[in-house]
Design a protein around this motif. Structure first.
Motif, PDB file in Angstrom:
ATOM      1  N   SER A 250     -12.942   5.869  -0.685  1.00 46.31           N
ATOM      2  CA  SER A 250     -13.417   4.984   0.373  1.00 46.31           C
ATOM      3  C   SER A 250     -12.885   3.568   0.165  1.00 46.31           C
ATOM      4  CB  SER A 250     -14.944   4.973   0.429  1.00 46.31           C
ATOM      5  OG  SER A 250     -15.431   6.228   0.842  1.00 46.31           O
ATOM      6  N   THR A 251     -13.113   3.006  -1.028  1.00 49.85           N
ATOM      7  CA  THR A 251     -12.637   1.648  -1.301  1.00 49.85           C
ATOM      8  C   THR A 251     -11.186   1.638  -1.780  1.00 49.85           C
ATOM      9  OG1 THR A 251     -13.312   1.676  -3.620  1.00 49.85           O
ATOM     10  CG2 THR A 251     -14.963   0.997  -2.001  1.00 49.85           C
ATOM     11  N   LYS A 252     -10.797   2.704  -2.486  1.00 52.31           N
ATOM     12  CA  LYS A 252      -9.432   2.887  -3.006  1.00 52.31           C
ATOM     13  C   LYS A 252      -9.080   1.911  -4.127  1.00 52.31           C
ATOM     14  CE  LYS A 252      -8.199   4.371   1.648  1.00 52.31           C
ATOM     15  NZ  LYS A 252      -9.561   4.172   2.156  1.00 52.31           N
ATOM     16  N   VAL A 253     -10.009   1.052  -4.510  1.00 54.63           N
ATOM     17  CA  VAL A 253      -9.680  -0.008  -5.471  1.00 54.63           C
ATOM     18  C   VAL A 253      -9.599   0.528  -6.889  1.00 54.63           C
ATOM     19  CG1 VAL A 253     -10.491  -2.162  -6.482  1.00 54.63           C
ATOM     20  CG2 VAL A 253     -10.667  -1.803  -4.016  1.00 54.63           C
ATOM     21  N   ASN A 254     -10.505   1.439  -7.261  1.00 56.68           N
ATOM     22  CA  ASN A 254     -10.548   1.825  -8.668  1.00 56.68           C
ATOM     23  C   ASN A 254      -9.406   2.754  -9.073  1.00 56.68           C
ATOM     24  OD1 ASN A 254     -11.416   4.329  -7.636  1.00 56.68           O
ATOM     25  ND2 ASN A 254     -12.873   4.642  -9.319  1.00 56.68           N
ATOM     26  N   VAL A 255      -8.530   3.095  -8.119  1.00 57.95           N
ATOM     27  CA  VAL A 255      -7.343   3.863  -8.518  1.00 57.95           C
ATOM     28  C   VAL A 255      -6.492   3.048  -9.488  1.00 57.95           C
ATOM     29  CG1 VAL A 255      -5.778   3.105  -6.674  1.00 57.95           C
ATOM     30  CG2 VAL A 255      -5.556   5.406  -7.623  1.00 57.95           C
ATOM     31  N   VAL A 256      -6.630   1.725  -9.444  1.00 59.02           N
ATOM     32  CA  VAL A 256      -5.905   0.872 -10.393  1.00 59.02           C
ATOM     33  C   VAL A 256      -6.291   1.220 -11.826  1.00 59.02           C
ATOM     34  CG1 VAL A 256      -5.567  -1.512 -11.171  1.00 59.02           C
ATOM     35  CG2 VAL A 256      -5.631  -0.985  -8.725  1.00 59.02           C
ATOM     36  N   LEU A 257      -7.555   1.580 -12.048  1.00 55.55           N
ATOM     37  CA  LEU A 257      -7.993   1.949 -13.390  1.00 55.55           C
ATOM     38  C   LEU A 257      -7.302   3.223 -13.871  1.00 55.55           C
ATOM     39  CD1 LEU A 257     -11.794   1.162 -12.994  1.00 55.55           C
ATOM     40  CD2 LEU A 257     -10.067  -0.220 -14.155  1.00 55.55           C
ATOM     41  N   PHE A 258      -7.056   4.154 -12.952  1.00 53.46           N
ATOM     42  CA  PHE A 258      -6.310   5.362 -13.321  1.00 53.46           C
ATOM     43  C   PHE A 258      -4.865   5.010 -13.670  1.00 53.46           C
ATOM     44  CE2 PHE A 258      -9.868   7.181 -10.986  1.00 53.46           C
ATOM     45  CZ  PHE A 258     -10.167   8.308 -11.732  1.00 53.46           C
ATOM     46  N   HIS A 287      -0.410   5.317   2.311  1.00 47.64           N
ATOM     47  CA  HIS A 287       0.414   6.182   1.462  1.00 47.64           C
ATOM     48  C   HIS A 287       1.662   5.452   0.988  1.00 47.64           C
ATOM     49  CE1 HIS A 287       2.049   6.554   5.496  1.00 47.64           C
ATOM     50  NE2 HIS A 287       3.150   7.092   5.011  1.00 47.64           N
ATOM     51  N   ARG A 288       2.199   4.548   1.804  1.00 45.09           N
ATOM     52  CA  ARG A 288       3.377   3.791   1.386  1.00 45.09           C
ATOM     53  C   ARG A 288       3.015   2.808   0.269  1.00 45.09           C
ATOM     54  NH1 ARG A 288       7.857   2.753   5.928  1.00 45.09           N
ATOM     55  NH2 ARG A 288       7.643   4.671   7.138  1.00 45.09           N
ATOM     56  N   LEU A 289       1.852   2.179   0.406  1.00 41.33           N
ATOM     57  CA  LEU A 289       1.420   1.218  -0.610  1.00 41.33           C
ATOM     58  C   LEU A 289       1.170   1.900  -1.947  1.00 41.33           C
ATOM     59  CD1 LEU A 289       0.428  -1.527  -1.607  1.00 41.33           C
ATOM     60  CD2 LEU A 289      -1.821  -0.986  -0.620  1.00 41.33           C
ATOM     61  N   ILE A 290       0.387   2.987  -1.929  1.00 38.02           N
ATOM     62  CA  ILE A 290       0.069   3.635  -3.205  1.00 38.02           C
ATOM     63  C   ILE A 290       1.305   4.299  -3.812  1.00 38.02           C
ATOM     64  CG2 ILE A 290      -2.352   3.931  -2.564  1.00 38.02           C
ATOM     65  CD1 ILE A 290      -1.791   6.895  -2.060  1.00 38.02           C
ATOM     66  N   GLY A 291       2.221   4.749  -2.943  1.00 37.40           N
ATOM     67  CA  GLY A 291       3.467   5.296  -3.458  1.00 37.40           C
ATOM     68  C   GLY A 291       4.294   4.253  -4.175  1.00 37.40           C
ATOM     69  N   ALA A 292       4.304   3.038  -3.648  1.00 34.11           N
ATOM     70  CA  ALA A 292       5.021   1.947  -4.315  1.00 34.11           C
ATOM     71  C   ALA A 292       4.352   1.580  -5.637  1.00 34.11           C
ATOM     72  CB  ALA A 292       5.085   0.731  -3.390  1.00 34.11           C
ATOM     73  N   LEU A 293       3.017   1.604  -5.668  1.00 34.72           N
ATOM     74  CA  LEU A 293       2.305   1.270  -6.906  1.00 34.72           C
ATOM     75  C   LEU A 293       2.597   2.282  -8.012  1.00 34.72           C
ATOM     76  CD1 LEU A 293      -1.170   0.190  -5.449  1.00 34.72           C
ATOM     77  CD2 LEU A 293       0.581  -1.295  -6.464  1.00 34.72           C
ATOM     78  N   VAL A 296       5.995   1.675  -9.513  1.00 29.57           N
ATOM     79  CA  VAL A 296       5.971   0.574 -10.481  1.00 29.57           C
ATOM     80  C   VAL A 296       5.379   1.039 -11.806  1.00 29.57           C
ATOM     81  CG1 VAL A 296       4.936  -1.671 -10.999  1.00 29.57           C
ATOM     82  CG2 VAL A 296       5.899  -1.237  -8.727  1.00 29.57           C
ATOM     83  N   ALA A 297       4.245   1.742 -11.726  1.00 27.16           N
ATOM     84  CA  ALA A 297       3.583   2.193 -12.952  1.00 27.16           C
ATOM     85  C   ALA A 297       4.470   3.150 -13.745  1.00 27.16           C
ATOM     86  CB  ALA A 297       2.253   2.869 -12.608  1.00 27.16           C
ATOM     87  N   ASN A 298       5.110   4.072 -13.066  1.00 22.92           N
ATOM     88  CA  ASN A 298       5.907   5.082 -13.762  1.00 22.92           C
ATOM     89  C   ASN A 298       7.257   4.557 -14.221  1.00 22.92           C
ATOM     90  OD1 ASN A 298       3.970   7.092 -13.505  1.00 22.92           O
ATOM     91  ND2 ASN A 298       4.805   7.891 -11.605  1.00 22.92           N
ATOM     92  N   ARG A 299       7.931   3.768 -13.385  1.00 23.68           N
ATOM     93  CA  ARG A 299       9.288   3.347 -13.710  1.00 23.68           C
ATOM     94  C   ARG A 299       9.335   2.114 -14.604  1.00 23.68           C
ATOM     95  NH1 ARG A 299       8.430   7.319 -11.481  1.00 23.68           N
ATOM     96  NH2 ARG A 299       9.658   8.393  -9.889  1.00 23.68           N
ATOM     97  N   LEU A 300       8.368   1.220 -14.455  1.00 27.38           N
ATOM     98  CA  LEU A 300       8.423  -0.040 -15.195  1.00 27.38           C
ATOM     99  C   LEU A 300       7.416  -0.124 -16.333  1.00 27.38           C
ATOM    100  CD1 LEU A 300       8.867  -2.570 -12.235  1.00 27.38           C
ATOM    101  CD2 LEU A 300      10.636  -1.437 -13.610  1.00 27.38           C
ATOM    102  N   LEU A 301       6.302   0.610 -16.227  1.00 31.87           N
ATOM    103  CA  LEU A 301       5.222   0.446 -17.194  1.00 31.87           C
ATOM    104  C   LEU A 301       4.981   1.688 -18.042  1.00 31.87           C
ATOM    105  CD1 LEU A 301       2.706  -1.476 -14.885  1.00 31.87           C
ATOM    106  CD2 LEU A 301       4.339  -2.426 -16.531  1.00 31.87           C
ATOM    107  N   GLY A 302       5.863   2.666 -17.929  1.00 35.23           N
ATOM    108  CA  GLY A 302       5.783   3.822 -18.809  1.00 35.23           C
ATOM    109  C   GLY A 302       4.645   4.772 -18.531  1.00 35.23           C
ATOM    110  N   ALA A 303       4.110   4.770 -17.313  1.00 39.85           N
ATOM    111  CA  ALA A 303       3.026   5.690 -16.976  1.00 39.85           C
ATOM    112  C   ALA A 303       3.580   7.086 -16.690  1.00 39.85           C
ATOM    113  CB  ALA A 303       2.249   5.175 -15.764  1.00 39.85           C
TER     114      ALA A 303
END
Length: 582
Positions: A250-258, A287-293, A296-303
């Motif tokens: 609903s809020t979509k905010v806490n996906v950042v914690l994942f 979907h475009r926003l979360i796909g970009a995030l 970033v996490a996978n390519r730049l931050l080693g997620a």
């Protein structure tokens, strides 16, 4: 040596993304013994499947199901197998039947997943003889499984087992140190036994069922702090196992914690997957926003982060107000809290309740996953034939009334006899194709075995193949067929650490023979069918048998041109329990 079964003259996809080749597939016992361009020796007993003009692929993997209850009553799981799914993953969304009492498990499982409560509770009371993680897997191994099954450790079940259900549902109560160590011990044990990893829930509109005073509280996993999750994800990180989660959609905010949990800077990355990347009507472009995030996490931050995604329109059916999306806001949850039909109808008629429902339904500033647009609905069945085929908004305009009043009047008058339909997401083809080719998705999220009256995504692998094939026919390809097969098979198996998804010599003979001309509009048609051993309960299905000629599981014919094998779910020797590697 001669083969027990030969699939000949098909266009064979290996599941690894390599271009297909016309080959003959020889199967001896449960193993692919030969892949050959030439004839394969046969004996009088050898069964031959002519795959001329067909695609031959590894069996598909469904990475997000809730078959935990259905596998006990109908272990064939034929509604998935008939569409080529030969491996299913259970224990999703913090829910599992591995640990807990029958009442606790039924209360956790049935309201969230819209599964008949009385059937599941009586089943568990009659048959549940296990209460250890190892005992549960041994129990599953003793069933005449249709597909292969693998399971997550469900955090709600672990938490309730360790802390006691009532205590695990108390706001502000944190587990004691000995209880945290107990959960850690269970996770270690589960990983040693081959469980895939840990599933958690942070979405508070998944509620407890049953009749006790805990009814309508969120699931136990939602009460955990992130420090509690981290005590357990540390173990997953060490073993390269999977952290599956449901963010607050609903809020979509806490996906950042994942995202943060998955990041691998100065430490091993954590395999993390959440639901879901889609193109919702309520939040166009998200979907475009979360796909970009995730990029970033996978390519730049080693997620090592993956979204789950479906390659099709995400549509919903509802009987009255019984639909999980109404748990998203307070007035909807208040109605679903009431099990008695008369009491619920009385609440819906109260002016104060209607005012509250209207305020929350129309408030554009409240977070939402559901679009809450009565124009985007269609009434399918109703004792009042004058409204059938119309949206709630159309009926309201005809009557000169508010759409909320019309909706609540129809439900309070007709209850479950009012059946209606809406589309939640993925209704724009180009955006759906964008999702399907995104590098950070896992193809899946059918919720098979749950929401039995509300959704029918069992055939999602075939719908991806159709999407790809139709794009090629238009001259607008967005993905090759071999890449689509890879997304449905080996890509999933490799990421989850399972021995599945590859068609190669020496590998288990799980494969599908597909008629590409059968990948047509019938894939979208819905029907209702009674569930095996569920007391006549009728669920929503999509069946398109012309698309699948044969399904083999461990070398045995689970589906033929005549339909699902009578032996599936009755005899052992088809699916088995798969355990994560490493």
């Amino acid at each position: 040596m001669p083969m027990d079964l030969i699939v000949e003259n098909g266009l064979v996809f290996d599941g690894l993304g390599n271009p297909p080749r016309k080959l003959n597939v020889g199967i001896r016992g449960n193993t692919v013994a030969s892949l050959s361009e030439g004839p394969i020796p046969r004996a009088p007993h050898t069964r031959v499947i002519d795959a001329e003009g067909h695609w031959v692929t590894p069996g598909f993997i469904d990475c997000h199901t809730h078959y935990d209850a259905e596998v006990e009553l109908a272990p064939s799981l034929s509604e998935s197998v008939r569409h080529g799914v030969t491996t299913v993953l259970m224990g999703s969304c913090s829910l599992s039947l591995a640990l807990g009492t029958p009442e606790d498990l039924a209360d956790m499982f049935c309201r969230v997943e819209a599964i008949p409560y009385d059937t599941v509770r009586s089943l568990l009371e009659e048959r549940k003889t296990w209460n250890t993680l190892g005992g549960y897997l041994e129990h599953l191994e003793g069933l005449p499984l249709g597909p292969n099954v693998a399971s997550f450790l469900g955090h709600s079940a672990l938490r309730a087992h360790t802390m006691g259900l009532h205590r695990s549902l108390e706001p502000g109560v944190r587990p004691r140190e000995d209880e945290l160590r107990g959960m850690e011990s269970l996770v270690r044990e589960g990983l040693d036994l081959g469980y895939l990893g840990l599933s958690v829930m942070t979405l508070k509109w998944d509620k407890m069922g049953g009749t006790r005073d805990i009814r309508s509280r969120p699931l136990p996993s939602t009460y955990a702090s992130w420090s509690e999750y981290r005590r357990l994800t540390r173990l997953l990180r060490e073993r390269r196992r999977v952290f599956q989660g449901v963010p607050n959609i609903s809020t979509k905010v806490n996906v950042v914690l994942f995202f943060l949990e998955s990041i691998g800077l100065f430490r091993p990355s954590l395999k993390t997957t959440v639901i879901s990347m889609m193109d919702p009507r309520a939040s166009r472009g998200i979907h475009r926003l979360i796909g970009a995030l995730s990029q970033v996490a996978n390519r730049l931050l080693g997620a090592d982060f993956r979204w789950q995604a479906l390659p099709e329109i995400f549509d919903l059916w509802a009987d009255g107000i019984d639909l999980v999306v109404f748990e998203e806001f307070g007035a909807g949850a208040a109605a679903l809290h009431l099990q008695d039909a008369a009491a619920r109808a009385g609440l819906l008629r109260e002016p104060a309740y209607r005012d509250r429902f209207r305020r929350e339904w129309t408030n554009r500033f409240l977070p939402r996953a559901f679009h809450r647009d009565f124009n985007e609905s269609r009434i399918l069945e109703c004792p009042d034939p004058r409204v059938v085929g119309k949206s709630f908004a159309e009926v309201a305009r005809e009557q000169g009334r508010d759409a909320v009043d019309v909706f609540l009047d129809l439900i309070s008058t007709h209850g479950d006899a009012l059946r209606w339909y809406t589309v939640m997401a993925n209704d724009r083809r180009e955006e759906l194709e964008r999702i399907c080719r995104h590098p950070d998705i896992l193809m899946g999220f059918s919720d098979a075995g749950a929401h039995l009256r509300n959704m029918a995504h069992y055939n999602f692998p075939l719908r991806l193949l159709r999407l790809v094939r139709e794009a090629e026919k238009r001259g607008e390809p967005f993905m090759s067929v071999e890449r689509a097969v890879h997304r449905l098979t080996a890509e999933l198996a490799e990421w989850f650490g399972l021995d599945a998804g590859v068609l190669a010599e020496g590998r288990r003979a799980d494969l599908v023979v597909i008629q590409p001309e059968g990948l047509d509009a019938k894939l979208d048609e819905v029907a209702e069918a009674p569930m095996e051993n569920f007391g006549g309960f009728v669920r929503l299905v999509r069946r398109n048998d012309a698309a699948v000629k044969s399904v083999l599981i461990s070398g045995r014919e689970a589906v033929t041109e005549s339909g699902v094998s009578p032996a599936l779910g009755q005899e052992r020797g088809f699916g088995s329990v798969l355990r994560a590697r490493g």
